[in-house]
Motif scaffolding. Structure first.
Motif, PDB file in Angstrom:
ATOM      1  N   LEU A   1       0.956  -1.126  -0.026  1.00 19.36           N
ATOM      2  CA  LEU A   1       0.007   0.181   0.064  1.00 19.36           C
ATOM      3  C   LEU A   1       0.696   1.325  -0.048  1.00 19.36           C
ATOM      4  O   LEU A   1       0.465   2.350  -0.487  1.00 19.36           O
ATOM      5  CB  LEU A   1      -0.900   0.224   1.080  1.00 19.36           C
ATOM      6  CG  LEU A   1      -1.987   0.842   1.330  1.00 19.36           C
ATOM      7  CD1 LEU A   1      -3.175   0.903   0.199  1.00 19.36           C
ATOM      8  CD2 LEU A   1      -2.767   1.056   2.768  1.00 19.36           C
ATOM      9  N   LEU A   2       1.927   1.244   0.793  1.00 26.02           N
ATOM     10  CA  LEU A   2       2.847   2.436   0.898  1.00 26.02           C
ATOM     11  C   LEU A   2       3.858   2.435  -0.215  1.00 26.02           C
ATOM     12  O   LEU A   2       4.639   3.360  -0.497  1.00 26.02           O
ATOM     13  CB  LEU A   2       3.724   2.093   2.206  1.00 26.02           C
ATOM     14  CG  LEU A   2       2.847   2.517   3.358  1.00 26.02           C
ATOM     15  CD1 LEU A   2       3.686   1.956   4.641  1.00 26.02           C
ATOM     16  CD2 LEU A   2       2.493   3.775   3.749  1.00 26.02           C
ATOM     17  N   GLY A   3       3.826   1.594  -1.276  1.00 24.29           N
ATOM     18  CA  GLY A   3       4.579   1.775  -2.487  1.00 24.29           C
ATOM     19  C   GLY A   3       6.061   1.310  -2.211  1.00 24.29           C
ATOM     20  O   GLY A   3       6.939   1.898  -2.715  1.00 24.29           O
ATOM     21  N   LEU A   4       6.248   0.372  -1.280  1.00 25.37           N
ATOM     22  CA  LEU A   4       7.607  -0.175  -0.675  1.00 25.37           C
ATOM     23  C   LEU A   4       8.060  -1.427  -1.485  1.00 25.37           C
ATOM     24  O   LEU A   4       7.201  -2.295  -1.568  1.00 25.37           O
ATOM     25  CB  LEU A   4       7.720  -0.147   0.757  1.00 25.37           C
ATOM     26  CG  LEU A   4       7.146   1.259   1.584  1.00 25.37           C
ATOM     27  CD1 LEU A   4       7.101   0.916   2.978  1.00 25.37           C
ATOM     28  CD2 LEU A   4       7.997   2.369   1.237  1.00 25.37           C
ATOM     29  N   ILE A   5       9.280  -1.347  -1.475  1.00 27.09           N
ATOM     30  CA  ILE A   5       9.948  -2.817  -2.181  1.00 27.09           C
ATOM     31  C   ILE A   5      11.368  -3.077  -0.914  1.00 27.09           C
ATOM     32  O   ILE A   5      11.681  -2.230  -0.373  1.00 27.09           O
ATOM     33  CB  ILE A   5      10.335  -2.643  -3.555  1.00 27.09           C
ATOM     34  CG1 ILE A   5      11.511  -1.641  -3.867  1.00 27.09           C
ATOM     35  CG2 ILE A   5       9.355  -2.549  -4.605  1.00 27.09           C
ATOM     36  CD1 ILE A   5      12.046  -1.498  -4.989  1.00 27.09           C
ATOM     37  N   SER A   6      11.861  -4.304  -1.115  1.00 29.87           N
ATOM     38  CA  SER A   6      12.691  -4.708  -0.278  1.00 29.87           C
ATOM     39  C   SER A   6      14.012  -4.934  -0.967  1.00 29.87           C
ATOM     40  O   SER A   6      13.882  -5.417  -2.221  1.00 29.87           O
ATOM     41  CB  SER A   6      12.483  -5.953   0.444  1.00 29.87           C
ATOM     42  OG  SER A   6      11.216  -5.733   1.308  1.00 29.87           O
ATOM     43  N   PHE A   7      15.237  -4.477  -0.628  1.00 29.90           N
ATOM     44  CA  PHE A   7      16.417  -5.131  -1.069  1.00 29.90           C
ATOM     45  C   PHE A   7      17.017  -5.819   0.203  1.00 29.90           C
ATOM     46  O   PHE A   7      16.670  -5.753   1.265  1.00 29.90           O
ATOM     47  CB  PHE A   7      17.216  -4.111  -1.894  1.00 29.90           C
ATOM     48  CG  PHE A   7      17.961  -3.066  -0.825  1.00 29.90           C
ATOM     49  CD1 PHE A   7      19.208  -3.153  -0.464  1.00 29.90           C
ATOM     50  CD2 PHE A   7      17.118  -1.836  -0.521  1.00 29.90           C
ATOM     51  CE1 PHE A   7      19.734  -2.372   0.501  1.00 29.90           C
ATOM     52  CE2 PHE A   7      17.817  -0.816   0.285  1.00 29.90           C
ATOM     53  CZ  PHE A   7      18.909  -1.119   0.755  1.00 29.90           C
ATOM     54  N   PHE A   8      18.195  -6.415  -0.340  1.00 31.04           N
ATOM     55  CA  PHE A   8      18.906  -7.308   0.768  1.00 31.04           C
ATOM     56  C   PHE A   8      20.469  -7.136   0.604  1.00 31.04           C
ATOM     57  O   PHE A   8      21.072  -6.774  -0.381  1.00 31.04           O
ATOM     58  CB  PHE A   8      18.726  -8.669   0.574  1.00 31.04           C
ATOM     59  CG  PHE A   8      17.323  -9.228   0.368  1.00 31.04           C
ATOM     60  CD1 PHE A   8      16.457  -9.313   1.630  1.00 31.04           C
ATOM     61  CD2 PHE A   8      16.643  -9.477  -0.632  1.00 31.04           C
ATOM     62  CE1 PHE A   8      15.198  -9.503   1.717  1.00 31.04           C
ATOM     63  CE2 PHE A   8      15.235  -9.808  -0.869  1.00 31.04           C
ATOM     64  CZ  PHE A   8      14.609  -9.816   0.414  1.00 31.04           C
ATOM     65  N   THR A   9      21.043  -7.094   1.845  1.00 29.91           N
ATOM     66  CA  THR A   9      22.609  -7.441   1.940  1.00 29.91           C
ATOM     67  C   THR A   9      22.654  -8.427   2.656  1.00 29.91           C
ATOM     68  O   THR A   9      21.904  -8.782   3.717  1.00 29.91           O
ATOM     69  CB  THR A   9      23.164  -5.904   2.734  1.00 29.91           C
ATOM     70  OG1 THR A   9      22.493  -5.994   4.083  1.00 29.91           O
ATOM     71  CG2 THR A   9      23.026  -4.896   1.913  1.00 29.91           C
ATOM     72  N   VAL A  10      23.572  -9.395   2.332  1.00 22.66           N
ATOM     73  CA  VAL A  10      23.971 -10.631   3.093  1.00 22.66           C
ATOM     74  C   VAL A  10      25.402 -11.083   3.214  1.00 22.66           C
ATOM     75  O   VAL A  10      26.386 -10.639   2.262  1.00 22.66           O
ATOM     76  CB  VAL A  10      23.245 -11.769   2.099  1.00 22.66           C
ATOM     77  CG1 VAL A  10      24.024 -11.765   0.515  1.00 22.66           C
ATOM     78  CG2 VAL A  10      23.296 -13.157   2.724  1.00 22.66           C
ATOM     79  N   GLY A  11      25.724 -11.748   4.416  1.00 19.65           N
ATOM     80  CA  GLY A  11      27.258 -12.086   4.498  1.00 19.65           C
ATOM     81  C   GLY A  11      27.133 -13.131   5.692  1.00 19.65           C
ATOM     82  O   GLY A  11      26.033 -13.345   6.253  1.00 19.65           O
ATOM     83  N   PRO A  12      28.326 -13.663   6.183  1.00 22.22           N
ATOM     84  CA  PRO A  12      28.437 -14.493   7.043  1.00 22.22           C
ATOM     85  C   PRO A  12      27.532 -14.003   8.635  1.00 22.22           C
ATOM     86  O   PRO A  12      27.220 -14.575   9.183  1.00 22.22           O
ATOM     87  CB  PRO A  12      29.807 -14.779   7.238  1.00 22.22           C
ATOM     88  CG  PRO A  12      30.499 -14.322   5.908  1.00 22.22           C
ATOM     89  CD  PRO A  12      29.768 -13.237   5.391  1.00 22.22           C
ATOM     90  N   LYS A  13      27.962 -12.652   8.574  1.00 27.74           N
ATOM     91  CA  LYS A  13      27.350 -12.227  10.085  1.00 27.74           C
ATOM     92  C   LYS A  13      25.848 -11.963   9.929  1.00 27.74           C
ATOM     93  O   LYS A  13      25.216 -12.355  10.931  1.00 27.74           O
ATOM     94  CB  LYS A  13      28.057 -10.757  10.160  1.00 27.74           C
ATOM     95  CG  LYS A  13      29.475 -10.839  10.501  1.00 27.74           C
ATOM     96  CD  LYS A  13      30.049  -9.295  10.676  1.00 27.74           C
ATOM     97  CE  LYS A  13      31.452  -9.421  11.393  1.00 27.74           C
ATOM     98  NZ  LYS A  13      32.139  -8.144  11.615  1.00 27.74           N
ATOM     99  N   GLU A  14      25.341 -11.508   8.863  1.00 33.10           N
ATOM    100  CA  GLU A  14      23.779 -11.217   8.844  1.00 33.10           C
ATOM    101  C   GLU A  14      23.371 -11.261   7.381  1.00 33.10           C
ATOM    102  O   GLU A  14      24.045 -10.931   6.412  1.00 33.10           O
ATOM    103  CB  GLU A  14      23.488 -10.200   9.565  1.00 33.10           C
ATOM    104  CG  GLU A  14      23.991  -8.851   8.955  1.00 33.10           C
ATOM    105  CD  GLU A  14      23.640  -7.400   9.804  1.00 33.10           C
ATOM    106  OE1 GLU A  14      23.785  -7.644  11.069  1.00 33.10           O
ATOM    107  OE2 GLU A  14      23.275  -6.501   9.219  1.00 33.10           O
ATOM    108  N   ALA A  15      22.147 -11.478   7.427  1.00 36.97           N
ATOM    109  CA  ALA A  15      21.040 -11.279   6.011  1.00 36.97           C
ATOM    110  C   ALA A  15      20.238 -10.241   6.569  1.00 36.97           C
ATOM    111  O   ALA A  15      19.445 -10.456   7.517  1.00 36.97           O
ATOM    112  CB  ALA A  15      20.549 -12.615   5.808  1.00 36.97           C
ATOM    113  N   HIS A  16      20.285  -9.101   5.988  1.00 39.00           N
ATOM    114  CA  HIS A  16      19.372  -8.026   6.139  1.00 39.00           C
ATOM    115  C   HIS A  16      18.468  -7.583   5.299  1.00 39.00           C
ATOM    116  O   HIS A  16      18.980  -7.263   4.102  1.00 39.00           O
ATOM    117  CB  HIS A  16      20.435  -6.869   6.469  1.00 39.00           C
ATOM    118  CG  HIS A  16      19.952  -5.750   7.596  1.00 39.00           C
ATOM    119  ND1 HIS A  16      18.708  -5.075   7.294  1.00 39.00           N
ATOM    120  CD2 HIS A  16      20.410  -5.240   8.784  1.00 39.00           C
ATOM    121  CE1 HIS A  16      18.386  -4.421   8.321  1.00 39.00           C
ATOM    122  NE2 HIS A  16      19.458  -4.507   9.125  1.00 39.00           N
ATOM    123  N   ALA A  17      17.182  -7.362   5.596  1.00 33.13           N
ATOM    124  CA  ALA A  17      16.349  -6.785   4.485  1.00 33.13           C
ATOM    125  C   ALA A  17      16.267  -5.254   4.834  1.00 33.13           C
ATOM    126  O   ALA A  17      16.101  -4.864   5.704  1.00 33.13           O
ATOM    127  CB  ALA A  17      14.861  -7.549   4.662  1.00 33.13           C
TER     128      ALA A  17
END
Length: 369
Positions: A282-298
């Motif tokens: 509804l808010l017109g938002l999308i997700s991208f990701f960063t990822v590595g051994p320490k964390e996967a982050h949206a």
């Protein structure tokens, strides 16, 4: 960028119960009398995204961090709110600060739960709330129209453009239509949208209808929810069906117990997940990701955001010193078994400042401080 959805509706339709379930707290008092929610309650919730879990498994990430969305539980509205009835002034002020409206409609009978109008009729209730919001917008614009005319007489060209948009909004409101219909017009330019946004109109905000049903009807719906679905479709809005009391119960369970509980109810997922995802959309938002051994982050950006803007969500210095973004599409990341496989397959791209983020992109940002 907006991240905040306001939960609205008449008293006793399930707003606070839904909010409590969403945030898995009892921050909002759920009681069987009008105006039990007097101050807006704010809660941040994780946005369900199974893609994040799959990425984390492939990258062997030690930690998973989902992106979040903010919900505000706002006091119930009644007829006359635009004139200050009930907690009308407070309601209108609180909702004006949000970016989208989650409109909860009661679609169940229960003699133990009073209805402020004396009977159940979700279409009437939706009209009551919408009418009060339109009346408030109408009064607001009519007051500002006078001031704009004065500025125009003084030679203010920006005021002339704003007045043109304001008059288009006033025409809609006087005909009994919400201002969001302007936004649906293909001819309404991005510049016009920005001017309209500064007016902070209640009926310009996007709407999601949430039908609160009895447990036995939440899968198939009922006559009331079918009518709401038809209304939503005609307006270009979405509708989600839930049973707020069940969602509140699900939210108290341990994660490992939820699948069995949902299976017993014949449900594939909690209604809350659908509400959160629908609110995100509804808010017109999308997700991208960063990822590595320490964390996967949206992370969250608005549709159409550039790569530097996405980098800036992580840290403002990343945007200022942006050089380029190492980019892998989510599907390629999964198909190639992770980052190394995607590189070997030539699926990693170097994107520059003009690149527009796609939902699911996995980034490594190169920047110079």
């Amino acid at each position: 960028m907006g991240f905040q959805c306001g939960i609205v509706g008449l008293p006793n339709v399930g707003k606070s119960t839904l909010f409590n379930a969403l945030t898995a707290t009892q921050a909002a008092e759920a009681a069987n009398y009008p105006f039990c929610t007097i101050e807006p309650n704010v809660g941040r919730v994780s946005v369900p995204d199974p893609r994040l879990d799959r990425i984390a498994v492939l990258a062997k990430s030690a930690k998973i961090i989902p992106t979040q969305l903010e919900f505000v539980d706002i006091a119930g509205l009644v007829r006359g709110a635009s004139k200050g009835e009930g907690l009308g002034n407070q309601f209108l002020a609180n909702i004006r600060e949000t970016d989208a409206i989650i409109h909860v409609l009661r679609c169940f009978e229960d003699d133990d739960v009073t209805h402020v109008e004396g009977s159940v009729d979700p279409l009437r209730d939706a009209e009551t709330v919408e009418t009060e919001l339109m009346l408030a917008d109408l009064e607001s614009l009519e007051k500002r129209e006078v001031a704009l005319n004065k500025r125009i007489r003084g030679g203010d060209k920006e005021a002339a453009q704003a007045l043109e948009i304001m008059q288009a909004a006033l025409k809609l409101l006087r005909e009994g239509h919400p201002v969001r219909q302007l936004l649906a017009q293909a001819s309404f330019s991005p510049e016009h949208r920005q001017i309209l946004k500064t007016m902070q109109l209640l009926t310009a905000k996007p709407v999601l209808y949430v039908c609160n049903l009895n447990e036995g009807e939440v899968k198939t719906g009922n006559d009331w929810s079918n009518r709401v679905a038809a209304k939503a479709k005609s307006e270009g809005n979405d509708m989600v069906m839930i049973t707020a009391a069940i969602e509140a119960e699900i939210s108290t369970l341990a994660e490992e117990d939820k699948p069995d509980f949902l299976a017993q109810l014949g449900l594939e997922e909690a209604g809350l997940s659908r509400v959160i995802r629908a609110g995100y959309h509804l808010l017109g938002l999308i997700s991208f990701f960063t990822v590595g051994p320490k964390e996967a982050h949206a992370w969250t950006v608005a549709k159409g955001a550039s790569a530097p803007e996405a980098a800036g969500v992580i840290h403002t210095d990343f945007e200022k010193g942006f050089i380029r973004a190492e980019t892998i599409a989510y599907d390629d990341f999964i198909a190639c078994g992770g980052e190394a496989g995607a590189k070997d397959a030539g699926k990693m791209r170097l994107e520059g400042k003009e690149y527009r983020v796609h939902d699911g992109d996995i980034f490594h940002f190169r920047f110079n401080l």
